[in-house]
Design an enzyme around this catalytic site. Structure first.
Site, PDB file in Angstrom:
ATOM      1  N   HIS A   3       0.996   6.292   1.254  1.00  0.00           N
ATOM      2  CA  HIS A   3       0.387   5.330   0.325  1.00  0.00           C
ATOM      3  C   HIS A   3       1.455   4.641  -0.510  1.00  0.00           C
ATOM      4  O   HIS A   3       2.466   5.237  -0.888  1.00  0.00           O
ATOM      5  CB  HIS A   3      -0.724   5.942  -0.526  1.00  0.00           C
ATOM      6  CG  HIS A   3      -0.313   7.010  -1.501  1.00  0.00           C
ATOM      7  ND1 HIS A   3       0.165   6.718  -2.751  1.00  0.00           N
ATOM      8  CD2 HIS A   3      -0.345   8.365  -1.411  1.00  0.00           C
ATOM      9  CE1 HIS A   3       0.414   7.859  -3.402  1.00  0.00           C
ATOM     10  NE2 HIS A   3       0.124   8.878  -2.613  1.00  0.00           N
ATOM     11  N   ASP A  19       6.001  10.999  -4.619  1.00  0.00           N
ATOM     12  CA  ASP A  19       4.591  10.638  -4.408  1.00  0.00           C
ATOM     13  C   ASP A  19       4.407   9.142  -4.599  1.00  0.00           C
ATOM     14  O   ASP A  19       4.189   8.692  -5.711  1.00  0.00           O
ATOM     15  CB  ASP A  19       3.719  11.430  -5.386  1.00  0.00           C
ATOM     16  CG  ASP A  19       2.238  11.240  -5.122  1.00  0.00           C
ATOM     17  OD1 ASP A  19       1.884  10.725  -4.052  1.00  0.00           O
ATOM     18  OD2 ASP A  19       1.433  11.602  -5.998  1.00  0.00           O
ATOM     19  N   GLU A  38      -4.216   4.930  -3.504  1.00  0.00           N
ATOM     20  CA  GLU A  38      -4.659   6.293  -3.184  1.00  0.00           C
ATOM     21  C   GLU A  38      -5.013   7.033  -4.463  1.00  0.00           C
ATOM     22  O   GLU A  38      -5.959   7.802  -4.519  1.00  0.00           O
ATOM     23  CB  GLU A  38      -3.523   7.034  -2.440  1.00  0.00           C
ATOM     24  CG  GLU A  38      -3.916   8.410  -1.898  1.00  0.00           C
ATOM     25  CD  GLU A  38      -3.678   9.551  -2.878  1.00  0.00           C
ATOM     26  OE1 GLU A  38      -4.187  10.651  -2.623  1.00  0.00           O
ATOM     27  OE2 GLU A  38      -3.004   9.366  -3.907  1.00  0.00           O
ATOM     28  N   GLU A  39      -4.218   6.786  -5.505  1.00  0.00           N
ATOM     29  CA  GLU A  39      -4.282   7.647  -6.697  1.00  0.00           C
ATOM     30  C   GLU A  39      -5.621   7.562  -7.438  1.00  0.00           C
ATOM     31  O   GLU A  39      -6.063   8.539  -8.013  1.00  0.00           O
ATOM     32  CB  GLU A  39      -3.128   7.321  -7.652  1.00  0.00           C
ATOM     33  CG  GLU A  39      -1.735   7.587  -7.060  1.00  0.00           C
ATOM     34  CD  GLU A  39      -1.443   9.066  -6.845  1.00  0.00           C
ATOM     35  OE1 GLU A  39      -2.337   9.910  -7.083  1.00  0.00           O
ATOM     36  OE2 GLU A  39      -0.315   9.375  -6.426  1.00  0.00           O
ATOM     37  N   ASP A  76       2.224  12.630   2.762  1.00  0.00           N
ATOM     38  CA  ASP A  76       1.962  12.485   1.323  1.00  0.00           C
ATOM     39  C   ASP A  76       2.021  13.834   0.627  1.00  0.00           C
ATOM     40  O   ASP A  76       1.071  14.288   0.009  1.00  0.00           O
ATOM     41  CB  ASP A  76       0.576  11.830   1.095  1.00  0.00           C
ATOM     42  CG  ASP A  76       0.297  11.602  -0.396  1.00  0.00           C
ATOM     43  OD1 ASP A  76       1.258  11.544  -1.177  1.00  0.00           O
ATOM     44  OD2 ASP A  76      -0.889  11.482  -0.764  1.00  0.00           O
ATOM     45  N   HIS A 132       3.257  13.471 -10.237  1.00  0.00           N
ATOM     46  CA  HIS A 132       2.548  12.701 -11.265  1.00  0.00           C
ATOM     47  C   HIS A 132       3.193  12.768 -12.647  1.00  0.00           C
ATOM     48  O   HIS A 132       2.495  12.656 -13.659  1.00  0.00           O
ATOM     49  CB  HIS A 132       1.071  13.143 -11.368  1.00  0.00           C
ATOM     50  CG  HIS A 132       0.271  12.845 -10.137  1.00  0.00           C
ATOM     51  ND1 HIS A 132      -1.076  13.090 -10.045  1.00  0.00           N
ATOM     52  CD2 HIS A 132       0.634  12.312  -8.937  1.00  0.00           C
ATOM     53  CE1 HIS A 132      -1.512  12.727  -8.844  1.00  0.00           C
ATOM     54  NE2 HIS A 132      -0.485  12.260  -8.152  1.00  0.00           N
TER      55      HIS A 132
END
Ligand code: ZN
Ligand code: ZN
Length: 469
Positions: free
Chosen positions: A279, A291, A325-326, A353, A424
């Site tokens: 992504h 990520d 995606e998030e 991912d 994140h």
């Protein structure tokens, strides 16, 4: 994920088939050796993630960074010599974090590191002040009498366990996604969670959260794990603890983002597709290196190396960089909707991912007739330290819905022992990527995609499986 035992009949058929076809065939082995040598001498995956994180940086859905990332991806596919480059529009909500501050007011004064959860509403402009009630989990919150929660800030203090396969994530992430709903049911004024992460740093881990139409929306944030420990220790002393919380997140309405797609066109069966994905979006505080910049680098590089080293494959290799995606797999859902008629042409899909740790296991979700071929690919991946896994793969987040349309998936499982130290956070930056580890990923994806795109094997339809415990 638990390894599910394969029925013995399947094993027997596999064994007989193996004897009949004999493998790995010399041609496949020689070609894979050539591809492996080329990949071992290439830093391409690393160079791509470096370019994305340095030249674009953070790229939360709908932001200027996201728009830049889409333009970057199109340009990069073209620069790498993909035969076909195109994009498919996806409507996304643009949310921005703004200021996030938390402070213990009584009994002692402490500043706490906090990050708003993705999608959270803001506090009042001057912040809010309230007493804190600590619970050990979402389940514990559901069992706490509403009177103990009303008017307070709920603090969910559940620790994530470190695990190679990331098994610690699921049990804790429900507090992040549903904490605000459950806290609001009992009239809490805000919810704070202990970060969903395995580090002991002062970086807070953000991530998507949800609201429910039947309860009021309340602000939601994550405390760094170190700050969560400080808060818990003060609460455990037994005196009432009062906090101030000021978070100024904003919604900026709907924007158009894109799934960006690059293809190496197949020479013999161009309509048959091997789909490899990652992504393109990331959270806003770091640069999304692990990520999912790493995944973007791995899948783009794998396809490019195949074309460059072996020439165009028989089947088409399609690299999909999904949008948003998030905030709930928005690009992936749109992809399925817009390409329903084409899903039957996808021979297999895989997504990278899970950071940039080495791959240690190859799982498939193939129809029975293709299991001997899965074994053959495993044999070719073994020199990279990758073991044969089960036939219960679910693929990555953006491709998890494909098996229900009959599309087979594989999981090239990565070592995620350290992934959730950075996931994140503002600390998800390029320096966390190990060159040798990402190169091993690049090689494994190249071998897998090459084998699927240059053989006649057909693993469709993906078998229906019992949900894996
Ligand atoms: Zn991701
Ligand atoms: Zn993520």
């Amino acid at each position: 994920m638990a390894v599910q035992s394969v029925p013995s009949k399947t094993l027997l058929i596999s064994a007989i088939f193996s004897l009949l076809v004999g493998f790995p065939s010399q041609a496949n082995s020689d070609n894979v050796e050539k591809l492996t040598t080329a990949s071992s001498n290439s830093n391409l995956a690393y160079e791509i993630v470096s370019s994305l994180t340095l030249e674009v940086g953070p790229r939360i859905a709908g932001s200027e960074g996201d728009k830049k990332a889409v333009a970057w991806a199109e340009a990069k596919f073209n620069e790498l010599g993909f035969d076909k480059v195109y994009k498919q529009p996806v409507r996304v909500r643009n949310w921005s974090r703004g200021l996030s501050e938390a402070k213990i007011l009584t009994p002692y004064s402490h500043n706490l590191v906090v990050s708003a959860l993705g999608g959270s509403i803001a506090t009042p402009e001057k912040g809010l002040q309230a007493e804190v009630v600590m619970v050990e989990s979402l389940e514990a919150l559901q069992q706490t009498p509403a009177d103990d929660v009303a008017g307070k800030i709920v603090f969910i203090n559940k620790k994530m366990e470190r695990d190679k396969a990331g098994k610690g994530y699921g049990p804790v992430v429900v507090g992040r996604s549903q904490g605000a709903i459950e806290a609001a049911r009992s009239n809490a004024v805000a919810v704070l969670i202990r970060s969903v992460g395995t580090d002991n740093s002062r970086f807070a881990h953000t991530g998507a959260m949800r609201y429910s139409p039947d309860v009021p929306k309340i602000p939601a944030g994550a405390l760094s794990n170190s700050d969560a420990d400080v808060l818990a220790a003060i609460i455990e002393q037994g005196n009432p603890v009062k906090l101030s919380l000021n978070m100024q997140a904003k919604e900026h309405g709907w924007q158009t983002s894109y799934n960006v797609i690059g293809e190496i066109t197949g020479t013999e069966k161009p309509e048959e597709v091997v789909l490899i994905a990652a992504h393109l979006d990331s959270w806003d505080e770091g640069t999304g290196a692990l990520d999912d910049g790493a995944g973007v680098g791995v899948v783009m590089a794998a396809a490019k190396l195949i074309k460059e080293t072996m020439g165009s494959p028989k089947r088409t290799i399609r690299v999909v960089l999904y949008a948003n995606e998030e905030f709930g797999l928005v690009g992936a859902k749109q992809y399925v909707k817009d390409n329903l008629d084409d899903l039957k042409n996808i021979i297999v899909a895989a997504e990278s991912d899970f950071g940039a740790g080495k791959i240690y296991q190859f799982d498939t979700r193939f129809a029975e007739q293709a299991l001997p071929f899965a074994k053959k690919v495993s044999t070719l991946l073994a020199p990279l330290g990758i073991e044969e896994g089960s036939n219960t793969a679910t693929g990555g987040p953006d491709i998890y819905m494909l098996p229900s349309h009959g599309v087979p998936v594989v999981s090239l499982r990565q070592d995620g022992t350290e992934y959730f130290d950075y996931h994140h956070t503002a600390n998800d930056t390029l320096d966390k990527i190990d060159l040798e580890a990402i190169r091993q990923n690049q090689t494994a994806y190249a071998i897998f995609a090459y084998m699927m795109a240059n053989n006649d094997v057909d693993p469709r339809p993906a078998p229906e499986l019992e949900p894996v415990q």
